[in-house]
Design a protein around this motif. Structure first.
Motif, PDB file in Angstrom:
ATOM      1  N   LYS A  19       0.821  -1.216   0.000  1.00 50.87           N
ATOM      2  CA  LYS A  19       0.000   0.000   0.000  1.00 50.87           C
ATOM      3  C   LYS A  19       0.851   1.261   0.000  1.00 50.87           C
ATOM      4  O   LYS A  19       0.600   2.189  -0.770  1.00 50.87           O
ATOM      5  N   ASP A  20       1.855   1.312   0.868  1.00 52.87           N
ATOM      6  CA  ASP A  20       2.604   2.548   1.110  1.00 52.87           C
ATOM      7  C   ASP A  20       4.043   2.512   0.619  1.00 52.87           C
ATOM      8  O   ASP A  20       4.753   3.508   0.738  1.00 52.87           O
ATOM      9  N   GLY A  21       4.507   1.381   0.112  1.00 46.03           N
ATOM     10  CA  GLY A  21       5.922   1.239  -0.217  1.00 46.03           C
ATOM     11  C   GLY A  21       6.680   0.836   1.039  1.00 46.03           C
ATOM     12  O   GLY A  21       6.103   0.669   2.105  1.00 46.03           O
ATOM     13  N   GLY A  22       7.933   0.681   0.918  1.00 46.83           N
ATOM     14  CA  GLY A  22       8.724   0.281   2.072  1.00 46.83           C
ATOM     15  C   GLY A  22       9.941  -0.491   1.626  1.00 46.83           C
ATOM     16  O   GLY A  22      10.225  -0.600   0.435  1.00 46.83           O
ATOM     17  N   ASP A  23      10.632  -1.011   2.579  1.00 43.35           N
ATOM     18  CA  ASP A  23      11.855  -1.758   2.326  1.00 43.35           C
ATOM     19  C   ASP A  23      11.572  -3.245   2.541  1.00 43.35           C
ATOM     20  O   ASP A  23      11.506  -3.699   3.684  1.00 43.35           O
ATOM     21  N   PRO A  24      11.394  -4.012   1.464  1.00 44.31           N
ATOM     22  CA  PRO A  24      11.079  -5.431   1.608  1.00 44.31           C
ATOM     23  C   PRO A  24      12.133  -6.220   2.387  1.00 44.31           C
ATOM     24  O   PRO A  24      11.782  -7.126   3.144  1.00 44.31           O
ATOM     25  N   SER A  25      13.401  -5.877   2.224  1.00 47.49           N
ATOM     26  CA  SER A  25      14.436  -6.609   2.963  1.00 47.49           C
ATOM     27  C   SER A  25      14.321  -6.349   4.458  1.00 47.49           C
ATOM     28  O   SER A  25      14.503  -7.267   5.273  1.00 47.49           O
ATOM     29  N   LYS A  26      14.004  -5.129   4.828  1.00 42.17           N
ATOM     30  CA  LYS A  26      13.781  -4.810   6.244  1.00 42.17           C
ATOM     31  C   LYS A  26      12.559  -5.554   6.754  1.00 42.17           C
ATOM     32  O   LYS A  26      12.554  -6.080   7.868  1.00 42.17           O
ATOM     33  N   PHE A  27      11.519  -5.605   5.936  1.00 38.80           N
ATOM     34  CA  PHE A  27      10.303  -6.341   6.274  1.00 38.80           C
ATOM     35  C   PHE A  27      10.637  -7.796   6.593  1.00 38.80           C
ATOM     36  O   PHE A  27      10.218  -8.332   7.627  1.00 38.80           O
ATOM     37  N   VAL A  28      11.434  -8.441   5.742  1.00 45.37           N
ATOM     38  CA  VAL A  28      11.814  -9.840   5.972  1.00 45.37           C
ATOM     39  C   VAL A  28      12.621  -9.966   7.256  1.00 45.37           C
ATOM     40  O   VAL A  28      12.393 -10.884   8.056  1.00 45.37           O
ATOM     41  N   SER A  29      13.541  -9.047   7.473  1.00 46.02           N
ATOM     42  CA  SER A  29      14.397  -9.144   8.662  1.00 46.02           C
ATOM     43  C   SER A  29      13.597  -9.058   9.955  1.00 46.02           C
ATOM     44  O   SER A  29      14.000  -9.615  10.973  1.00 46.02           O
ATOM     45  N   GLU A  30      12.449  -8.392   9.923  1.00 42.58           N
ATOM     46  CA  GLU A  30      11.594  -8.304  11.111  1.00 42.58           C
ATOM     47  C   GLU A  30      11.046  -9.670  11.522  1.00 42.58           C
ATOM     48  O   GLU A  30      10.680  -9.871  12.677  1.00 42.58           O
ATOM     49  N   SER A  43       9.211 -13.527   3.210  1.00 43.65           N
ATOM     50  CA  SER A  43      10.057 -13.715   2.031  1.00 43.65           C
ATOM     51  C   SER A  43       9.223 -13.780   0.758  1.00 43.65           C
ATOM     52  O   SER A  43       9.572 -13.170  -0.264  1.00 43.65           O
ATOM     53  N   LEU A  44       8.127 -14.510   0.812  1.00 44.55           N
ATOM     54  CA  LEU A  44       7.238 -14.626  -0.340  1.00 44.55           C
ATOM     55  C   LEU A  44       6.748 -13.253  -0.774  1.00 44.55           C
ATOM     56  O   LEU A  44       6.860 -12.878  -1.944  1.00 44.55           O
ATOM     57  N   TYR A  45       6.193 -12.493   0.162  1.00 42.10           N
ATOM     58  CA  TYR A  45       5.622 -11.202  -0.212  1.00 42.10           C
ATOM     59  C   TYR A  45       6.687 -10.173  -0.555  1.00 42.10           C
ATOM     60  O   TYR A  45       6.442  -9.297  -1.398  1.00 42.10           O
ATOM     61  N   ALA A  46       7.872 -10.271   0.022  1.00 40.71           N
ATOM     62  CA  ALA A  46       8.969  -9.395  -0.402  1.00 40.71           C
ATOM     63  C   ALA A  46       9.322  -9.693  -1.857  1.00 40.71           C
ATOM     64  O   ALA A  46       9.517  -8.772  -2.663  1.00 40.71           O
ATOM     65  N   GLY A  47       9.402 -10.979  -2.200  1.00 38.40           N
ATOM     66  CA  GLY A  47       9.684 -11.348  -3.582  1.00 38.40           C
ATOM     67  C   GLY A  47       8.618 -10.867  -4.538  1.00 38.40           C
ATOM     68  O   GLY A  47       8.916 -10.333  -5.615  1.00 38.40           O
ATOM     69  N   LEU A  48       7.369 -11.034  -4.164  1.00 36.59           N
ATOM     70  CA  LEU A  48       6.273 -10.573  -5.026  1.00 36.59           C
ATOM     71  C   LEU A  48       6.269  -9.048  -5.146  1.00 36.59           C
ATOM     72  O   LEU A  48       5.974  -8.499  -6.216  1.00 36.59           O
ATOM     73  N   TYR A  49       6.612  -8.379  -4.063  1.00 36.24           N
ATOM     74  CA  TYR A  49       6.710  -6.914  -4.115  1.00 36.24           C
ATOM     75  C   TYR A  49       7.797  -6.502  -5.111  1.00 36.24           C
ATOM     76  O   TYR A  49       7.575  -5.629  -5.955  1.00 36.24           O
ATOM     77  N   TYR A  50       8.963  -7.135  -5.015  1.00 32.68           N
ATOM     78  CA  TYR A  50      10.039  -6.806  -5.942  1.00 32.68           C
ATOM     79  C   TYR A  50       9.638  -7.115  -7.386  1.00 32.68           C
ATOM     80  O   TYR A  50      10.005  -6.387  -8.306  1.00 32.68           O
ATOM     81  N   SER A  52       6.649  -6.807  -8.554  1.00 32.31           N
ATOM     82  CA  SER A  52       5.751  -5.715  -8.936  1.00 32.31           C
ATOM     83  C   SER A  52       6.520  -4.433  -9.237  1.00 32.31           C
ATOM     84  O   SER A  52       6.014  -3.559  -9.942  1.00 32.31           O
ATOM     85  N   GLN A  53       7.746  -4.329  -8.729  1.00 34.96           N
ATOM     86  CA  GLN A  53       8.586  -3.156  -8.952  1.00 34.96           C
ATOM     87  C   GLN A  53       9.612  -3.387 -10.071  1.00 34.96           C
ATOM     88  O   GLN A  53      10.515  -2.586 -10.257  1.00 34.96           O
ATOM     89  N   ASN A  54       9.460  -4.501 -10.791  1.00 32.88           N
ATOM     90  CA  ASN A  54      10.341  -4.857 -11.901  1.00 32.88           C
ATOM     91  C   ASN A  54      11.806  -4.957 -11.462  1.00 32.88           C
ATOM     92  O   ASN A  54      12.706  -4.435 -12.124  1.00 32.88           O
ATOM     93  N   ASN A  55      12.006  -5.647 -10.352  1.00 26.80           N
ATOM     94  CA  ASN A  55      13.356  -5.890  -9.842  1.00 26.80           C
ATOM     95  C   ASN A  55      13.538  -7.404  -9.723  1.00 26.80           C
ATOM     96  O   ASN A  55      13.416  -7.980  -8.638  1.00 26.80           O
ATOM     97  N   PRO A  56      13.815  -8.081 -10.854  1.00 28.12           N
ATOM     98  CA  PRO A  56      13.837  -9.547 -10.844  1.00 28.12           C
ATOM     99  C   PRO A  56      14.934 -10.163  -9.984  1.00 28.12           C
ATOM    100  O   PRO A  56      14.740 -11.250  -9.442  1.00 28.12           O
ATOM    101  N   ASP A  57      16.073  -9.500  -9.858  1.00 30.21           N
ATOM    102  CA  ASP A  57      17.149 -10.088  -9.053  1.00 30.21           C
ATOM    103  C   ASP A  57      16.753 -10.162  -7.580  1.00 30.21           C
ATOM    104  O   ASP A  57      16.951 -11.196  -6.924  1.00 30.21           O
TER     105      ASP A  57
END
Length: 95
Positions: A19-30, A43-50, A52-57
């Motif tokens: 919804k608001d953006g954020g840092d997926p790696s920080k999200f996973v670390s939590e 991890s799943l949702y961080a990957g899906l977020y990336y 959606s942001q066209n960051n395949p790596d």
């Protein structure tokens, strides 16, 4: 899409990230030291977020981590299957 408050912390944070953006790696670390299913879902949702942001790596890193997590390997959860299918479709090895 507006949703009500989800009682699951990982899902609340995933919703807020999309919804608001954020840092997926920080999200996973939590959730790194939380329950196995929480780390998997983060991890799943961080990957899906990336994705959606066209960051395949970065997407690959997190989706493969979800698949290789203890929960992803042994739970039988349909979302674990979703992560595996996603990786197969992208030709990313989960093993």
């Amino acid at each position: 899409m507006q949703v009500g408050r989800d009682p699951r912390p990982v899902m609340r944070e995933a919703y807020n990230m999309f919804k608001d953006g954020g840092d997926p790696s920080k999200f996973v670390s939590e959730f790194l030291n939380g329950q196995q299913h929480e780390y998997f879902y983060a991890s799943l949702y961080a990957g899906l977020y990336y994705e959606s942001q066209n960051n395949p790596d970065a997407a690959k890193f997190h989706l493969v981590a979800a698949c290789q997590s203890p929960y992803g390997l042994s739970s039988g959860d349909y979302m674990a299957s979703l992560a595996k299918v996603h990786c197969l479709c992208r030709n990313w090895s989960c093993s």
